[in-house]
Each structure stands twice: as structure tokens, then as C-alpha cells.
Design a protein around this motif. Structure first.
Motif, mmCIF file in Angstrom:
data_model
loop_
_atom_site.group_PDB
_atom_site.id
_atom_site.type_symbol
_atom_site.label_atom_id
_atom_site.label_comp_id
_atom_site.label_asym_id
_atom_site.label_seq_id
_atom_site.Cartn_x
_atom_site.Cartn_y
_atom_site.Cartn_z
ATOM 1 N N GLY A 35 0.792 -1.221 0.000
ATOM 2 C CA GLY A 35 0.000 0.000 0.000
ATOM 3 C C GLY A 35 0.823 1.270 0.000
ATOM 4 N N ASN A 36 2.153 1.119 0.032
ATOM 5 C CA ASN A 36 3.062 2.265 0.089
ATOM 6 C C ASN A 36 2.649 3.219 1.206
ATOM 7 O OD1 ASN A 36 5.301 3.684 -0.646
ATOM 8 N ND2 ASN A 36 4.329 4.746 -2.350
ATOM 9 N N LEU A 37 2.393 2.639 2.384
ATOM 10 C CA LEU A 37 1.906 3.401 3.528
ATOM 11 C C LEU A 37 3.061 3.988 4.331
ATOM 12 C CD1 LEU A 37 -0.827 0.890 4.739
ATOM 13 C CD2 LEU A 37 -1.152 2.954 3.392
ATOM 14 N N PRO A 38 2.851 5.144 4.948
ATOM 15 C CA PRO A 38 3.905 5.728 5.782
ATOM 16 C C PRO A 38 3.979 5.116 7.177
ATOM 17 C CG PRO A 38 2.018 7.192 5.727
ATOM 18 C CD PRO A 38 1.712 6.039 4.793
ATOM 19 N N ILE A 39 3.125 4.143 7.457
ATOM 20 C CA ILE A 39 3.100 3.475 8.768
ATOM 21 C C ILE A 39 4.009 2.259 8.706
ATOM 22 C CG2 ILE A 39 1.626 2.342 10.467
ATOM 23 C CD1 ILE A 39 -0.711 3.916 9.244
ATOM 24 N N PRO A 40 4.873 2.055 9.706
ATOM 25 C CA PRO A 40 5.744 0.871 9.692
ATOM 26 C C PRO A 40 4.933 -0.426 9.697
ATOM 27 C CG PRO A 40 6.446 2.430 11.370
ATOM 28 C CD PRO A 40 5.137 2.922 10.849
ATOM 29 N N GLY A 41 5.455 -1.417 9.025
ATOM 30 C CA GLY A 41 4.784 -2.705 8.951
ATOM 31 C C GLY A 41 4.609 -3.366 10.300
ATOM 32 N N ALA A 42 5.560 -3.145 11.209
ATOM 33 C CA ALA A 42 5.446 -3.734 12.541
ATOM 34 C C ALA A 42 4.243 -3.162 13.291
ATOM 35 C CB ALA A 42 6.727 -3.502 13.332
ATOM 36 N N VAL A 43 3.968 -1.879 13.096
ATOM 37 C CA VAL A 43 2.813 -1.264 13.751
ATOM 38 C C VAL A 43 1.518 -1.829 13.170
ATOM 39 C CG1 VAL A 43 1.591 0.920 14.124
ATOM 40 C CG2 VAL A 43 4.075 0.837 14.319
ATOM 41 N N ILE A 44 1.479 -1.984 11.862
ATOM 42 C CA ILE A 44 0.303 -2.589 11.232
ATOM 43 C C ILE A 44 0.142 -4.023 11.720
ATOM 44 C CG2 ILE A 44 -0.720 -3.288 9.027
ATOM 45 C CD1 ILE A 44 0.685 -0.851 7.781
ATOM 46 N N GLY A 45 1.254 -4.738 11.881
ATOM 47 C CA GLY A 45 1.200 -6.097 12.408
ATOM 48 C C GLY A 45 0.651 -6.150 13.821
ATOM 49 N N LEU A 46 1.028 -5.174 14.652
ATOM 50 C CA LEU A 46 0.481 -5.123 16.012
ATOM 51 C C LEU A 46 -1.017 -4.855 15.992
ATOM 52 C CD1 LEU A 46 3.224 -3.219 18.031
ATOM 53 C CD2 LEU A 46 2.469 -5.564 18.326
#
Length: 146
Positions: free
Chosen positions: A22-33
Motif C-alpha cells: 500500500g506504500n503506507l507511511p506506517i511501519p509494517g510492525a505497527v500494522i502487524g500489532l
């Protein structure tokens, strides 16, 4: 233990994939949490399955700070050169984080009514027989008297 690792790594990998795709500015680890929180909320049985192993993993959390400490030692000259801006950013971001966390906590507490029974966790102290968390007067007297 393998089931816990699988759940945690699957959430992190999905988060990284979503952030990358998604080319998101949010880190993947945060999305994973966030995905882990959602899965624990939707499947309450999952939390009991991974709780003990997750608590065991928390004992090794300080090891994650070793690479950061090594990086600071390697770049000690640059850190010393930029110490004032770095210290200022740490203080301001910490204060901002505390304020935002308090406001979010107050907002969440306002959304849900209090439970009839207190929430028990491995970290919570046991309640006294009268329902108070404060020590009874008799227990204080025992400590104060020689």
C-alpha cells in the motif's frame, strides 16, 4: 512456543506486506500489532493459547536494545555533535507521547462502562478481602512495628 511464534511472525509479515503493497507511511510492525490486536479481539481463545509463551518472550525484550546501543557507540562522534537537537527531540516526543496516551486512555475509558469485577492480569496485585487495593491498617502496623 511454535504456535506463538507463528502467530506473531504472521502478523508482522502481513503488516509488512500491507505497508509495502500500500506504500503506507506506517511501519509494517505497527500494522502487524494492529492485526494482532484485531485477531485477539475477534478470537478470544487465541489469547489464552499464546499468553504464556508471549510472557516468556518478554523476558528477552532487553536484548533488542543491544543493536541500538552498539549503533550509538559506533557513531559516538556524530551523536556528540548533534546531542542538543537529539536530546530536545527525545524530551519533546516523550512529553507528546505521554499527553497523547493519556488523552486516548481517557477517551477509551469514557467509551466503555466499568466492569463489575476487576480485570485480573499476571501483573495486577491481588485485592484484599474488603475489595480495596490499599493495604489494610493491620498490615501497615505490622510493617511499622519492629
Amino acid at each position: 512456543m511454535i504456535k506463538t511464534f507463528t502467530v506473531l511472525l504472521a502478523c508482522q509479515c502481513l503488516g509488512e506486506l500491507i505497508a509495502y503493497a500500500g506504500n503506507l507511511p506506517i511501519p509494517g510492525a505497527v500494522i502487524g500489532l494492529i492485526l494482532l490486536l484485531a485477531s485477539l479481539s475477534l478470537r478470544p481463545g487465541l489469547s489464552s493459547a499464546i499468553e504464556s509463551d508471549s510472557l516468556a518472550l518478554l523476558r528477552f525484550l532487553p536484548l533488542l536494545f543491544v543493536p541500538a546501543g552498539v549503533g550509538i557507540m559506533v557513531f559516538a562522534g556524530r551523536v556528540a555533535h548533534d546531542l542538543l537537537p537529539m536530546a530536545l527531540s527525545v524530551v519533546v516526543s516523550t512529553a507528546l507521547t505521554i499527553v497523547v496516551t493519556a488523552l486516548v486512555g481517557q477517551g477509551l475509558c469514557a467509551l466503555w462502562p466499568p466492569r463489575a469485577a476487576p480485570l485480573t492480569t499476571p501483573f495486577a496485585s491481588a485485592l484484599h478481602a474488603d475489595g480495596n487495593t490499599a493495604p489494610a491498617a493491620a498490615e501497615i502496623a505490622k510493617v511499622d512495628t519492629p
